[in-house]
Scaffold this active site. Sequence first.
Site, mmCIF file in Angstrom:
data_model
loop_
_atom_site.group_PDB
_atom_site.id
_atom_site.type_symbol
_atom_site.label_atom_id
_atom_site.label_comp_id
_atom_site.label_asym_id
_atom_site.label_seq_id
_atom_site.Cartn_x
_atom_site.Cartn_y
_atom_site.Cartn_z
ATOM 1 N N GLY A 36 0.801 -1.230 0.000
ATOM 2 C CA GLY A 36 0.000 0.000 0.000
ATOM 3 C C GLY A 36 0.827 1.269 0.000
ATOM 4 O O GLY A 36 0.271 2.360 -0.164
ATOM 5 N N GLU A 37 2.138 1.162 0.196
ATOM 6 C CA GLU A 37 2.969 2.377 0.185
ATOM 7 C C GLU A 37 2.973 3.009 -1.205
ATOM 8 O O GLU A 37 2.982 2.308 -2.216
ATOM 9 C CB GLU A 37 4.421 2.033 0.557
ATOM 10 N N HIS A 128 -9.559 28.300 1.248
ATOM 11 C CA HIS A 128 -10.759 28.495 2.067
ATOM 12 C C HIS A 128 -10.538 29.551 3.140
ATOM 13 O O HIS A 128 -11.467 30.278 3.507
ATOM 14 C CB HIS A 128 -11.166 27.167 2.709
ATOM 15 N N LYS A 190 -25.934 30.813 8.082
ATOM 16 C CA LYS A 190 -25.834 29.345 8.091
ATOM 17 C C LYS A 190 -25.177 28.857 9.364
ATOM 18 O O LYS A 190 -24.231 29.458 9.844
ATOM 19 C CB LYS A 190 -24.992 28.906 6.875
ATOM 20 N N GLY A 223 -24.697 20.312 0.698
ATOM 21 C CA GLY A 223 -25.646 20.716 1.745
ATOM 22 C C GLY A 223 -25.804 22.226 1.858
ATOM 23 O O GLY A 223 -26.923 22.733 2.035
#
Length: 311
Positions: A36-37, A128, A190, A223
């Site tokens: 998985g490396e 952001h 919100k 959302g």
Amino acid sequence: MLSILAGEANRPLAAALAVQLETDLAERTIERFPDGEIHVAVKSGIRGHDVHIVQPLCPPVDAHLVETMMLADASHRAGAAHITAVLPYYGYARQDRRSAPGEPVGARVVADLLAAVHVDSVLVVDPHTRALEAMLSVPLEPISAIPLLAATLRPELPDDAVVVAPDLGAVKRAERFAGLLDLPMAFVRKTRLSGDTVRAEGVVGDVAGRVPVIVDDMITTGGTIVSATQVLLDAGARAPVTVAATHGLLVGDALEALGQLPLQRIHLTDSVPPPDSGALPLVTTSLGELLADAIRRLRRGTGLGQLGGYG
Ligand code: R5P
């Protein structure tokens, strides 16, 4: 000498950037070992080069982050003179403060990791949070896709449109957008209840009888857009609604949720790979030229000028 090194997250954007800069993508391999490396190898000669690693930190975020770090370390060890992480989308930026005891500051962790692998500067599109600059120990070059999105939308907007920020954090961005199009602005109050649940509590500003253009930095689950649309229509705004956002992550059931709305169009950039839109009226504008202009300016030492900003 300039080298563009693409991660796996958005190779088409890296290729478009390379075309704009009249160069080829540097050769590299990226593979997974059986355990998985992630294993990367830079095959092109980059000694003494001004290397730009192009990689949005979009899902799978952690894999793309590790890949970026491996490419940066590889570039450093191969003798790169300067390494810029071109992150069209900076993941973890929403974790810019602790909202409860025991939490980390995720955006800062990513900043530290980038500096640890010898990244010399970071180019981000519509980050952001403005707090990113203070978190990075290397220079941040923020560029904004808001003028590009505004120019794309201009021909299709009616005179009675109103630009809407779907939350307080989006107000400055929406103000800039509204200023560019000479339109009025409103915003939605919100509250975020969890990672995938928000509640829109009302609209501040005059939207009755007007056509809303909701402007945000990113759409993740959808959302925010769904709840903003609901309160706008409740407040008398006129459907169909137009949406513009720089980063279209569109995870989970986002496409289905947005598909329920009375939409004129959703405008996104290709900061992250555009999804298969299905029946959604989705338009994607490429960042290739904007990124190329920014890189040219920075290499000339002229600064970002009008291209700079946080949205
Ligand atoms: C929040 O502050 C951001 O600017 C976006 O409004 C938000 O991340 C969008 O997420 P979602 O689509 O999941 O509501």
